[in-house]
Write an enzyme that holds these catalytic residues in place. Structure first.
Site, PDB file in Angstrom:
ATOM      1  CG  HIS A  25      10.442  20.975  -2.728  1.00  0.00           C
ATOM      2  ND1 HIS A  25      10.739  20.091  -1.860  1.00  0.00           N
ATOM      3  CD2 HIS A  25      11.406  22.062  -2.488  1.00  0.00           C
ATOM      4  CE1 HIS A  25      11.910  20.388  -1.411  1.00  0.00           C
ATOM      5  NE2 HIS A  25      12.295  21.539  -1.904  1.00  0.00           N
ATOM      6  CD  GLU A  26      11.439  25.253  -4.857  1.00  0.00           C
ATOM      7  OE1 GLU A  26      11.851  26.212  -3.899  1.00  0.00           O
ATOM      8  OE2 GLU A  26      12.340  24.332  -4.989  1.00  0.00           O
ATOM      9  CG  HIS A  29      11.554  25.914   0.516  1.00  0.00           C
ATOM     10  ND1 HIS A  29      11.915  25.485   1.490  1.00  0.00           N
ATOM     11  CD2 HIS A  29      11.809  25.240  -0.799  1.00  0.00           C
ATOM     12  CE1 HIS A  29      12.647  24.148   1.179  1.00  0.00           C
ATOM     13  NE2 HIS A  29      12.516  24.105  -0.042  1.00  0.00           N
TER      14      HIS A  29
END
Length: 377
Positions: A25-26, A29
């Site tokens: 998820h990170e 980003h």
């Protein structure tokens, strides 16, 4: 007699489920931010004090925190939770300011924020596609093989041979499409369209409520019509077909999550059914006892869940940022800094309250409160 996977397996399975999914998820980003020229100052798995880490040649600190319940990427210029330009940001040298998140156009900021949940959805699609290729896709024709005596289906007028076309306005391609709606809407009146002898008929059905107790003692309220399904067919899935199958399955899971959340909000389902990290840890251990295939399927479900929750329009979540970016796009100017500050403070309070609530629910499902009541009594 219920089974207990044991504390060690439960903790290990929980960390194996949450850690990698938070990481990807990170990472979504991070890579989209880097693509647009934003410097990442820190990439953390877990919160709190750093246990260990390293700094790469770009100046990003990769670290692990002691509380493994999430993670974050801190981009250059992120000097407040709302990622708003501040006096400190304005005082940065121009070349440093150009590498900050706030310096980027609105569409780039939106894509950076969207990348986290989108990566989780993509990971789920890859996992589900891989499972489909290895094990095939089980499909059951949406045809009524038989109607159980005294059932909700009999009361609604279903007949053997009926082909179910729609339920609640949604097309039904397989029997599972019908079951997914019925299972999570016990006691509700459902509109169903069927084909009978070449003609289309509309029926209204109210699924009966029953409770499922799994081998670990968990109890779930579910709906049942009493329709007997035809034999299931296992359809091989090729490499070209796998993405389509995985996307369809992901869409079905997202729709189910949306329905369930809507039912909780409108009061049709009890908020006590909401679970938190402790419940996820418990289920992680339980699923791990079912083998690798079951655990991969669970990973896909949690990854979709993580992406879905982060897209909710709640300040502090990715969806909250995207909501304010949408407002900014319509107004053609950023939302007032004071409004943003109060919104994110309220969002933080809401998330903390929700965390306390689901933790209380989790402890209740483990029987902690009953045990305390027994000790006090």
């Amino acid at each position: 007699m219920t089974e207990n996977p044991g504390l060690l397996l439960t903790v290990a399975a929980f960390l194996l489920a949450i850690g990698p999914l938070v990481f990807v998820h990170e990472l979504g980003h991070y890579y989209v931010g880097r693509w647009f020229g934003v410097k990442a100052e820190a990439f953390s798995i877990g919160f709190g004090r750093e246990l260990f880490g390293f700094t790469d040649r770009r100046g990003t600190r990769w670290k692990f925190g002691w509380l493994p319940l999430g993670g974050y990427v801190r981009f250059a210029g992120d000097m407040n939770p709302a990622s708003q330009p501040s006096r400190e940001w304005l005082q940065l040298p121009p070349e440093e300011r150009a590498q900050t998140f706030q310096a980027k156009p609105l569409w780039q900021r939106a894509l950076i924020v969207l990348a986290g949940p989108a990566t989780n959805i993509l990971v789920a699609i890859l996992l589900l596609g891989g499972l489909a290729m290895v094990h095939g896709d089980r499909r059951t024709p949406p045809v009524v093989a038989a109607v159980q005596p005294g059932s909700a289906a009999l009361a609604a007028g279903f007949q053997p041979g009926d082909r179910i076309l729609e339920i609640e306005g949604r097309s039904v391609d397989t029997f599972d499409d019908l079951a997914r709606v019925v299972l999570y809407r016990p006691g509700e009146t459902l509109s169903v369209q069927v084909e009978r002898n070449g003609a289309r008929h509309g029926l209204s059905a109210v699924p009966a409520t029953w409770y499922e107790v799994d081998r670990f003692g968990n109890r779930y309220p579910l709906g049942r019509l009493g329709i007997v399904a035809p034999p299931q067919v296992l359809v091989p899935v090729s490499l070209l077909e796998a993405p389509g199958v995985a996307v369809r399955q992901t869409g079905q899971i997202l729709r189910l999550m949306t329905d369930t959340l809507g039912q909780v909000i409108t009061g049709r389902r009890s908020a006590k059914e909401l679970g938190g990290p402790l419940k996820i840890a418990q289920v992680s251990g339980e699923v791990a006892t079912g083998g690798l295939v079951a655990f991969i399927g669970f990973l896909a479900l949690i990854s979709i869940n993580l992406g879905f929750i982060n897209l909710l329009p709640v300040p502090m979540l990715d969806g909250g940022h995207l909501f304010f970016y949408a407002v900014e796009a319509v107004r053609r100017k950023p939302v007032d800094a004071v409004v943003m500050e109060w919104a994110f403070r309220s969002g933080l309070l809401l998330l903390l309250s929700l965390m306390v609530f689901v933790t209380v629910n989790d402890l209740g499902s483990f029987g902690v409160w009953r045990g305390l009541a027994g000790l006090i009594g």
